[in-house]
Design an enzyme around this catalytic site. Structure first.
Site, PDB file in Angstrom:
ATOM      1  N   LYS A   1       0.830  -1.218   0.000  1.00 45.21           N
ATOM      2  CA  LYS A   1       0.000   0.000   0.000  1.00 45.21           C
ATOM      3  C   LYS A   1       0.864   1.267   0.000  1.00 45.21           C
ATOM      4  O   LYS A   1       0.635   2.177  -0.776  1.00 45.21           O
ATOM      5  CB  LYS A   1      -0.940   0.025   1.225  1.00 45.21           C
ATOM      6  CG  LYS A   1      -1.889  -1.149   1.314  1.00 45.21           C
ATOM      7  CD  LYS A   1      -2.875  -0.987   2.461  1.00 45.21           C
ATOM      8  CE  LYS A   1      -2.258  -1.019   3.850  1.00 45.21           C
ATOM      9  NZ  LYS A   1      -1.723  -2.326   4.276  1.00 45.21           N
ATOM     10  N   ARG A  39      -9.567   0.914   8.858  1.00 41.66           N
ATOM     11  CA  ARG A  39      -9.258  -0.476   9.189  1.00 41.66           C
ATOM     12  C   ARG A  39     -10.386  -1.140   9.964  1.00 41.66           C
ATOM     13  O   ARG A  39     -10.302  -2.340  10.263  1.00 41.66           O
ATOM     14  CB  ARG A  39      -7.978  -0.544  10.028  1.00 41.66           C
ATOM     15  CG  ARG A  39      -6.691  -0.649   9.210  1.00 41.66           C
ATOM     16  CD  ARG A  39      -5.534  -0.393  10.140  1.00 41.66           C
ATOM     17  NE  ARG A  39      -4.413  -1.259   9.922  1.00 41.66           N
ATOM     18  CZ  ARG A  39      -3.305  -0.888   9.269  1.00 41.66           C
ATOM     19  NH1 ARG A  39      -3.212   0.298   8.730  1.00 41.66           N
ATOM     20  NH2 ARG A  39      -2.299  -1.724   9.156  1.00 41.66           N
ATOM     21  N   ARG A  67      11.956  -7.133   4.833  1.00 43.61           N
ATOM     22  CA  ARG A  67      11.811  -5.725   4.422  1.00 43.61           C
ATOM     23  C   ARG A  67      12.775  -4.817   5.197  1.00 43.61           C
ATOM     24  O   ARG A  67      13.014  -5.009   6.378  1.00 43.61           O
ATOM     25  CB  ARG A  67      10.368  -5.290   4.684  1.00 43.61           C
ATOM     26  CG  ARG A  67      10.113  -3.831   4.379  1.00 43.61           C
ATOM     27  CD  ARG A  67       8.654  -3.532   4.258  1.00 43.61           C
ATOM     28  NE  ARG A  67       7.981  -3.487   5.546  1.00 43.61           N
ATOM     29  CZ  ARG A  67       6.724  -3.067   5.698  1.00 43.61           C
ATOM     30  NH1 ARG A  67       6.016  -2.717   4.641  1.00 43.61           N
ATOM     31  NH2 ARG A  67       6.170  -3.041   6.884  1.00 43.61           N
ATOM     32  N   ARG A  82      11.600  -2.550  10.566  1.00 47.78           N
ATOM     33  CA  ARG A  82      10.540  -2.122  11.483  1.00 47.78           C
ATOM     34  C   ARG A  82      10.388  -3.126  12.615  1.00 47.78           C
ATOM     35  O   ARG A  82      10.465  -4.334  12.384  1.00 47.78           O
ATOM     36  CB  ARG A  82       9.214  -2.022  10.706  1.00 47.78           C
ATOM     37  CG  ARG A  82       8.827  -0.594  10.402  1.00 47.78           C
ATOM     38  CD  ARG A  82       7.690  -0.532   9.440  1.00 47.78           C
ATOM     39  NE  ARG A  82       6.472  -1.183   9.913  1.00 47.78           N
ATOM     40  CZ  ARG A  82       5.308  -1.132   9.263  1.00 47.78           C
ATOM     41  NH1 ARG A  82       5.228  -0.466   8.129  1.00 47.78           N
ATOM     42  NH2 ARG A  82       4.241  -1.741   9.726  1.00 47.78           N
ATOM     43  N   ARG A 123      -0.675  -9.205  12.888  1.00 46.73           N
ATOM     44  CA  ARG A 123      -1.211  -8.188  11.975  1.00 46.73           C
ATOM     45  C   ARG A 123      -2.109  -8.841  10.925  1.00 46.73           C
ATOM     46  O   ARG A 123      -3.144  -8.289  10.554  1.00 46.73           O
ATOM     47  CB  ARG A 123      -0.068  -7.413  11.308  1.00 46.73           C
ATOM     48  CG  ARG A 123       0.559  -6.382  12.255  1.00 46.73           C
ATOM     49  CD  ARG A 123       2.001  -6.080  11.920  1.00 46.73           C
ATOM     50  NE  ARG A 123       2.201  -5.439  10.640  1.00 46.73           N
ATOM     51  CZ  ARG A 123       3.363  -5.444   9.975  1.00 46.73           C
ATOM     52  NH1 ARG A 123       4.415  -6.064  10.486  1.00 46.73           N
ATOM     53  NH2 ARG A 123       3.467  -4.847   8.823  1.00 46.73           N
TER      54      ARG A 123
HETATM   55  P1  ADP Z   1       0.888  -2.588   7.824  1.00 46.09           P
HETATM   56  O1  ADP Z   1      -0.268  -2.215   6.939  1.00 46.09           O
HETATM   57  O2  ADP Z   1       2.044  -3.149   7.071  1.00 46.09           O
HETATM   58  O3  ADP Z   1       0.522  -3.426   9.010  1.00 46.09           O
HETATM   59  P2  ADP Z   1       1.023   0.179   8.797  1.00 46.09           P
HETATM   60  O4  ADP Z   1       2.243   1.011   8.747  1.00 46.09           O
HETATM   61  O5  ADP Z   1      -0.143   0.575   7.955  1.00 46.09           O
HETATM   62  O6  ADP Z   1       1.527  -1.279   8.454  1.00 46.09           O
HETATM   63  O7  ADP Z   1       0.504   0.075  10.316  1.00 46.09           O
HETATM   64  C1  ADP Z   1       1.359  -0.237  11.369  1.00 46.09           C
HETATM   65  C2  ADP Z   1       0.581  -0.270  12.677  1.00 46.09           C
HETATM   66  O8  ADP Z   1       0.035   1.032  12.959  1.00 46.09           O
HETATM   67  C3  ADP Z   1      -0.617  -1.198  12.701  1.00 46.09           C
HETATM   68  O9  ADP Z   1      -0.251  -2.535  13.002  1.00 46.09           O
HETATM   69  C4  ADP Z   1      -1.456  -0.555  13.822  1.00 46.09           C
HETATM   70  O10 ADP Z   1      -0.920  -0.846  15.104  1.00 46.09           O
HETATM   71  C5  ADP Z   1      -1.236   0.908  13.577  1.00 46.09           C
HETATM   72  N1  ADP Z   1      -2.256   1.471  12.655  1.00 46.09           N
HETATM   73  C6  ADP Z   1      -2.041   1.972  11.411  1.00 46.09           C
HETATM   74  N2  ADP Z   1      -3.178   2.414  10.855  1.00 46.09           N
HETATM   75  C7  ADP Z   1      -4.160   2.191  11.764  1.00 46.09           C
HETATM   76  C8  ADP Z   1      -5.574   2.403  11.783  1.00 46.09           C
HETATM   77  N3  ADP Z   1      -6.214   2.950  10.727  1.00 46.09           N
HETATM   78  N4  ADP Z   1      -6.258   2.027  12.897  1.00 46.09           N
HETATM   79  C9  ADP Z   1      -5.649   1.498  13.962  1.00 46.09           C
HETATM   80  N5  ADP Z   1      -4.321   1.237  14.003  1.00 46.09           N
HETATM   81  C10 ADP Z   1      -3.573   1.574  12.929  1.00 46.09           C
END
Ligand code: ADP
Length: 213
Positions: A9, A84, A118, A151, A162
């Site tokens: 994404k 989400r 990654r 990360r 996740r």
């Molecule tokens: P990925 O999609 O690879 O898991 P992100 O960078 O989008 O990685 O998200 C990392 C973390 O940030 C998630 O596992 C969550 O803890 C938090 N996070 C990100 N976006 C949201 C969201 N919209 N709602 C709740 N938590 C979020």
């Protein structure tokens, strides 16, 4: 931009940003910044991010609204990692219209392979992979010379969490969007080394066809 963790994404969103001049908002990036730079809010979100759990609704929506308010009137934007949950989708619909959902489908085995190897540039955020998207010099960013890091949530245990959170809390949103007949563009990833360009080009084609860009 909708899809499981590690679907690409962020990669696709940053390329669309470059090519289309739109803004991008990545809630994951925002939370990682907060953890580094904002002692108060950072403390509230750290535990969730490190465990692969969703940050509580009120915090996410507050942060999102703040960022949205900085986007100049009339400028397009891509949301990466939001919404989400159903609650988040509804909060979004209260403040803006969703023009299109760019769904990325990727099988779990590709996600696990990609995320565990990654690496990300500390300075410019460029994404590499120690197995199939290597930097020219180990641990150094090709684009800006910054150092690369892994990360803390890209470890097998948290990746599994996740993925589970995506299946249980995020994926069901697709049904909600389907029922609302929200426009959907689906991109599929079927191999580990699939380059992003053709997927991005196809996304742009679809956005043009829908007169969104
Ligand atoms: P990925 O999609 O690879 O898991 P992100 O960078 O989008 O990685 O998200 C990392 C973390 O940030 C998630 O596992 C969550 O803890 C938090 N996070 C990100 N976006 C949201 C969201 N919209 N709602 C709740 N938590 C979020």
């Amino acid at each position: 931009m909708f899809g499981p963790p590690g679907a690409g994404k962020g990669t696709y969103a940053s390329r669309l940003k470059e090519k289309l001049g739109v803004e991008t908002i990545s809630t994951g990036d925002i939370f990682r910044e907060l953890i580094k730079e904002d002692p108060e809010l950072g403390r509230k979100v750290r535990d969730y991010v490190e465990k692969g759990l969703l940050v509580p609704h009120e915090v996410v929506v507050e942060v999102l609204k703040q960022r949205l308010s900085k986007i100049p009137e009339g400028k397009g934007f891509i949301l990466d990692g939001y919404p989400r949950t159903l609650e988040q989708a509804k909060a979004l619909e209260d403040v803006t219209k969703i023009d299109v959902i760019l769904l990325i489908e990727v099988p779990d085995w590709i996600i696990i392979e990609r995320l565990s190897s990654r690496r990300i540039c500390r300075d410019c955020g460029a994404v590499y992979n120690t197995r199939f998207l290597k930097p020219k010099v180990d641990e150094v960013c090709d684009k800006c010379g910054g150092s690369l890091y892994q990360r803390s949530d890209d470890n097998p245990e948290v990746i599994k969490k996740r993925l589970q959170v995506y299946q249980e809390q995020t994926k069901p949103l697709l049904k909600y969007f389907e029922e609302k007949k929200a426009p959907l563009v689906v991109s599929k990833t079927t191999s580990l080394d699939q380059p992003p360009e053709p997927i991005v080009d196809k996304m742009i084609e679809e956005l043009k066809r829908r007169k969104l860009v």
